[in-house]
Design a protein around this motif. Structure first.
Motif, PDB file in Angstrom:
ATOM      1  N   HIS A 310       0.830  -1.207   0.000  1.00 23.85           N
ATOM      2  CA  HIS A 310       0.000   0.000   0.000  1.00 23.85           C
ATOM      3  C   HIS A 310       0.864   1.257   0.000  1.00 23.85           C
ATOM      4  N   ILE A 311       1.911   1.268   0.817  1.00 22.48           N
ATOM      5  CA  ILE A 311       2.818   2.422   0.852  1.00 22.48           C
ATOM      6  C   ILE A 311       3.475   2.619  -0.507  1.00 22.48           C
ATOM      7  N   ARG A 312       3.956   1.525  -1.096  1.00 18.85           N
ATOM      8  CA  ARG A 312       4.613   1.633  -2.399  1.00 18.85           C
ATOM      9  C   ARG A 312       3.648   2.162  -3.472  1.00 18.85           C
ATOM     10  N   SER A 313       2.387   1.754  -3.376  1.00 18.11           N
ATOM     11  CA  SER A 313       1.415   2.214  -4.374  1.00 18.11           C
ATOM     12  C   SER A 313       1.087   3.691  -4.213  1.00 18.11           C
ATOM     13  N   ARG A 314       1.181   4.219  -2.983  1.00 20.12           N
ATOM     14  CA  ARG A 314       0.822   5.601  -2.712  1.00 20.12           C
ATOM     15  C   ARG A 314       1.970   6.578  -2.948  1.00 20.12           C
ATOM     16  N   LEU A 315       3.199   6.114  -2.762  1.00 22.14           N
ATOM     17  CA  LEU A 315       4.345   7.028  -2.819  1.00 22.14           C
ATOM     18  C   LEU A 315       5.066   6.898  -4.155  1.00 22.14           C
ATOM     19  N   GLU A 376      -4.278   5.453   8.680  1.00 21.00           N
ATOM     20  CA  GLU A 376      -3.128   6.218   9.169  1.00 21.00           C
ATOM     21  C   GLU A 376      -2.007   6.241   8.132  1.00 21.00           C
ATOM     22  N   ILE A 377      -1.808   5.116   7.444  1.00 19.87           N
ATOM     23  CA  ILE A 377      -0.824   5.099   6.362  1.00 19.87           C
ATOM     24  C   ILE A 377      -1.198   6.114   5.285  1.00 19.87           C
ATOM     25  N   ASP A 378      -2.475   6.144   4.925  1.00 18.97           N
ATOM     26  CA  ASP A 378      -2.927   7.112   3.921  1.00 18.97           C
ATOM     27  C   ASP A 378      -2.719   8.543   4.396  1.00 18.97           C
ATOM     28  N   GLN A 379      -2.984   8.798   5.676  1.00 22.86           N
ATOM     29  CA  GLN A 379      -2.775  10.141   6.223  1.00 22.86           C
ATOM     30  C   GLN A 379      -1.324  10.571   6.055  1.00 22.86           C
ATOM     31  N   GLY A 380      -0.400   9.687   6.402  1.00 22.33           N
ATOM     32  CA  GLY A 380       1.021  10.010   6.275  1.00 22.33           C
ATOM     33  C   GLY A 380       1.454  10.145   4.830  1.00 22.33           C
ATOM     34  N   CYS A 381       0.982   9.242   3.975  1.00 27.52           N
ATOM     35  CA  CYS A 381       1.366   9.305   2.566  1.00 27.52           C
ATOM     36  C   CYS A 381       0.830  10.572   1.908  1.00 27.52           C
ATOM     37  N   ASN A 382      -0.354  10.999   2.316  1.00 25.29           N
ATOM     38  CA  ASN A 382      -0.905  12.248   1.779  1.00 25.29           C
ATOM     39  C   ASN A 382      -0.003  13.432   2.117  1.00 25.29           C
ATOM     40  N   ILE A 383       0.502  13.459   3.348  1.00 28.57           N
ATOM     41  CA  ILE A 383       1.390  14.557   3.766  1.00 28.57           C
ATOM     42  C   ILE A 383       2.691  14.511   2.978  1.00 28.57           C
ATOM     43  N   MET A 385       3.226  13.216  -0.052  1.00 26.15           N
ATOM     44  CA  MET A 385       2.984  13.601  -1.451  1.00 26.15           C
ATOM     45  C   MET A 385       2.710  15.091  -1.565  1.00 26.15           C
ATOM     46  N   GLU A 386       1.931  15.640  -0.645  1.00 20.15           N
ATOM     47  CA  GLU A 386       1.656  17.078  -0.645  1.00 20.15           C
ATOM     48  C   GLU A 386       2.956  17.868  -0.510  1.00 20.15           C
TER      49      GLU A 386
END
Length: 393
Positions: A310-315, A376-383, A385-386
């Motif tokens: 999931h992390i790899r897909s988001r970042l 929580e992973i999505d919250q961190g990945c959003n920050i 990427m932003e």
């Protein structure tokens, strides 16, 4: 408090992050101003079950009500340490049966060095370039990073180095070698994975010449890579296994495990071949037992691999050149060190905790609690990427 922190507590860097902590729970650290900081570091891979996991807290409270320190290690039978080491042995290969509990990973490395020299009767050690095993003198001696070693010389002798993943260097392991000491996954170097078959080939060479293989699992150990220990991914069982960090979900502990026969070498000729006052502390052993039971009772360990995906897909971003590591032991390799620094410091201002790696200046550590959830992973990945998008502008 900040003024007192800088005056009375020894600093390890000129510019620490200096978050004034109020309390911590789960995946978050809270400061004195009431801000919540999402923890993508877990105390540098320490808080396996997050902050103040209720089962760990319960085990600590229960044990402190019975007894805390009663005698130096190995003299009295203290149930928490005995039960923990027995349970750990049940989860390891048969040849890894007996564990010596200490206070930290680097202390476990020191014990492993002594055990290897005592058991083999040899003195020469081989370590990998860009390895990190700790900062006490023996552990520091294993490092080939002269900038960090020079101020503290003389260090222990008879140490040489190989390139991690280099099969050509296997010939350096000879009948004079007491042990080869490797991180299963190189941490400070940027989370470098062993290439297929490398660790097995090192072990085979060690067996040919009568040397021991010591694997340092201080960071990946206790489930961080999708197995209880990372060596399980690579079909290579070490002669001595070193662990630390995540064993007790935030309390100071380390350990090294070997065969019963090998460990007996520390009990005689000389007696007290390795001693520790606080190793095997019953309160910390109780916390380690609670941690290991919780990790082994559900799917947290296996889930790290899905969380990694999931992390790899988001970042995915032009500034991220590579994501190294396995499970929840990951590093973002950025375009350059300046971007890595800006990302870490900018995310800190947005209440996301990231961190550096020791030798690879382009790396950004992601090693959250294993209990972190997808939201929580999505919250961190959003920050992340932003922030990267802002840096790109």
């Amino acid at each position: 408090m900040q003024e007192d922190f800088f005056r009375y507590q020894t600093q390890t860097t000129p510019h620490p992050l200096a978050v004034e902590v109020s309390h911590a729970k789960g995946s978050y650290i809270y400061d004195q101003q009431g801000n919540s900081h999402l923890d993508f570091v877990a105390g540098v891979s320490v808080c396996s079950l997050g902050h103040c996991h209720p089962k760990v807290v319960e085990a600590v409270v229960e044990q402190t009500g019975r007894y805390m320190h009663v005698m130096v290690y190995g003299e009295f039978i203290q149930a928490p340490a005995v039960e923990f080491t027995k349970y750990l042995a049940s989860l390891l290969p048969d040849e890894l049966e007996t564990t010596y509990l200490v206070n930290s990973g680097t202390e476990a490395i020191e014990g492993a060095i002594k055990l290897a020299r005592r058991f083999t009767g040899r003195s020469k050690l081989i370590a990998a370039k860009n390895a990190y095993h700790g900062n006490t003198l023996g552990s520091l001696s294993l490092m080939n990073y002269e900038e960090r070693k020079a101020p503290f010389r003389p260090l222990i002798p008879d140490i040489s180095y190989v390139e991690f993943n280099s099969e050509q260097d296997l010939f350096k392991i000879t009948s004079d070698t007491a042990a080869v000491i490797l991180e299963t996954i190189q941490g400070g170097a940027g989370f470098i994975m062993p290439k297929e078959g490398y660790l097995r080939k090192v072990k085979d060479r060690c067996q040919e010449v009568g040397a021991l293989l010591i694997l340092d699992e201080i960071q990946p150990g206790f489930g961080r890579t999708g197995k209880l220990f990372a060596f399980e991914h690579f079909q290579c069982v070490p002669d001595i296994l070193v662990m630390g960090k995540g064993m007790a979900s935030g309390l100071p502990i380390g350990g090294f495990t070997a065969s019963h026969e090998m460990m007996n070498a520390l009990s005689d000729s000389p007696k007290l071949g390795h001693i520790t006052t606080f190793g095997g502390n019953p309160v910390i052993a109780a916390a380690a037992m609670a941690t290991l039971k919780e990790l082994n009772s559900g799917t947290l360990i296996q889930d790290t691999l899905e969380k990694e995906k999931h992390i790899r897909s988001r970042l995915k971003h032009p500034y991220i050149k590579e994501i190294r590591g396995k499970g929840l032991m990951l590093s973002l390799i950025m375009e350059d060190a300046a971007i890595a620094n800006k990302l870490i410091l900018s995310c800190a201002r947005k209440n996301l905790i990231l961190f550096w790696l020791l030798f690879e200046s382009r790396a950004v550590r992601i090693s959250p609690p294993l209990t972190i959830n997808i939201e929580e992973i999505d919250q961190g990945c959003n920050i992340i990427m932003e922030t990267l998008n802002e840096l790109e502008q």
